[in-house]
Write an enzyme that holds these catalytic residues in place. Structure first.
Site, PDB file in Angstrom:
ATOM      1  N   CYS A   1      51.004  46.456  36.064  1.00 38.51           N
ATOM      2  CA  CYS A   1      52.444  46.694  36.396  1.00 38.51           C
ATOM      3  C   CYS A   1      52.885  47.174  37.831  1.00 38.51           C
ATOM      4  CB  CYS A   1      53.371  47.128  35.536  1.00 38.51           C
ATOM      5  SG  CYS A   1      53.127  46.310  33.910  1.00 38.51           S
TER       6      CYS A   1
ATOM      7  N   CYS B   1      56.084  52.152  34.427  1.00 41.12           N
ATOM      8  CA  CYS B   1      55.186  52.476  33.685  1.00 41.12           C
ATOM      9  C   CYS B   1      54.258  51.320  33.774  1.00 41.12           C
ATOM     10  CB  CYS B   1      55.643  52.618  32.134  1.00 41.12           C
ATOM     11  SG  CYS B   1      56.193  51.022  31.566  1.00 41.12           S
TER      12      CYS B   1
ATOM     13  N   GLY C   1      50.681  49.408  31.755  1.00 40.02           N
ATOM     14  CA  GLY C   1      49.607  49.112  30.714  1.00 40.02           C
ATOM     15  C   GLY C   1      48.564  49.945  30.416  1.00 40.02           C
TER      16      GLY C   1
END
Length: 401
Positions: free
Chosen positions: A94, A387, A389
């Site tokens: 991300c 955040c 993964g």
């Protein structure tokens, strides 16, 4: 060896974000979306000689199939950039697009380049979240302790459930947060707040007359993100069933939308700014990435934000605009509450729950958002954070100039 120099953003744009599978870009290739964003960024700096561009760094979270084979280089060629311009694809899930911006800035800051392009692209319509043929180490299935070390195998939704439990984020709070994301996005659209950052895209839709075998091509121009729903209500969100845990609190309504989109930024040194008569929009200030336990990957910004602030020599209160990627309402609220972020500065135009989250493109897209917001609102410092993964967090800081 050249001395350390500043890196300035002189162009920043993005495509609209489409819903995956049934949205605007369900039949649009991610390399074409990238090429569109690259051409649009170049159009913002007509005085720049494209031959001066050193490299294109493009983030992509699942770099395979239609967005494989080094999509950065493919996008550069499709965009008509000089063949002398290189291309490299990077993957930090991300945070891929934000890492692309950081890498491009660093090349300039250490004196190895004067003009760079940072970008991101992702089609979740064409390439599923874990790829077409995921192959995880079999060790994770024989050692229970290792299952949590693979954030993706463990399941993004389950990590959000873990965060909701550990940080005591209620279902009601998550649904209210999701509702506000949609309302802020709709209000910003009505006010034309996204106009400066979005490049309209022409989409072709083909239909076949089975009797005559004639193919009809209809085109339309899309210029707004597709995911925001004006009819969203807290009551409606509260009725949605949980997706990842029977007794949990995470639903499709308080999670980010799977999406398609691309973004691109052009970065230049002070020397290049003067040489080509460019007008800087912002200065790249700092970046930080940190690792966290994968089974609570959503808390990544809790570690990355203080580090980015420290590198910048700034305090949290110095930041005027924060683009906190809303992977899930649970993790967004955990970050906001733990760090004591000013909620009025977080995602003033809505976030990924309403606008969508095209994985590896999001960092570049949200960078364009914050850079144009700083200009439009006459603010000084902005931050993009998310955040990641498998347990990471990233944060980047920009200064309006």
């Amino acid at each position: 060896m050249k001395q350390v120099q500043e890196a300035y953003i002189v162009a920043a744009t993005r495509t609209p974000i489409g819903r995956s599978h049934r949205g605007y870009f369900r039949n649009t290739r991610p390399d074409d979306l990238l090429a569109t964003a690259l051409r649009a960024a170049l159009a913002q700096v007509p005085g720049l000689d494209p031959k001066a561009i050193e490299d294109v760094i493009c983030g992509c979270a699942i770099p395979e199939a239609q967005q494989g084979l080094n999509v950065a280089r493919i996008g550069a060629v499709l965009a008509g950039l000089p063949k002398s311009v290189g291309g490299i694809t990077v993957n930090r899930f991300c945070a891929s697009g934000l890492s692309a911006v950081q890498m491009a800035a660093d090349r300039i800051r250490v004196g190895e380049a004067d003009v760079m392009i940072a970008a991101g692209t992702e089609s979740m319509s064409m390439v599923p979240m874990m790829g077409n043929s995921p192959s995880l180490s079999p060790t994770i299935f024989t050692n229970p302790d290792d299952i949590e070390s693979y954030g993706i195998a463990y399941g993004m939704g389950l990590t959000a459930e873990k965060v909701a439990q550990q940080w005591k984020v209620s279902r009601d709070a998550q649904d209210e947060f999701a509702y506000q994301s949609h309302m802020k996005a709709i209000a910003a659209m009505k006010a034309g707040e996204f106009a400066s950052e979005i490049t309209p895209v022409e989409v072709a839709e083909r239909s076949v007359n089975l009797e005559s075998a004639e193919v009809t091509v209809n085109t339309r121009t899309v210029n707004l993100d597709e995911g925001a729903r004006p009819d969203t209500t807290v009551e409606g969100l509260s009725k949605l069933r949980t997706v990842f845990s029977a007794r949990g609190s995470v639903t499709a309504g308080n999670s980010s939308q799977t999406s398609d989109g691309a973004g691109a930024l052009i970065l230049a040194s002070e020397a290049a700014v003067k040489r080509f008569g460019l007008k800087p929009l912002a200065r790249f200030v700092s970046y930080a990435s940190r690792g966290v336990p994968p089974h609570i990957m959503g808390i990544g910004p809790i570690e990355a934000i203080p580090a980015a602030l420290r590198y910048a020599g700034l305090n949290q209160n110095d930041i005027d605009w924060i683009e906190l990627n809303e992977a899930f309402a649970a993790q967004s609220l955990a970050v906001i509450n733990t760090l004591g972020l000013d909620a009025s500065k977080v995602n003033p135009m809505g976030g990924a729950i309403a606008l969508g989250h095209p994985l590896g493109a999001t960092g570049a897209i949200r960078s364009a958002t914050v850079i144009h917001a700083l200009q439009r609102k006459n603010l000084k410092y902005g931050m993009v954070t998310m955040c990641v993964g498998m347990g990471q967090g990233a944060a980047g800081i920009f200064e309006r100039v």
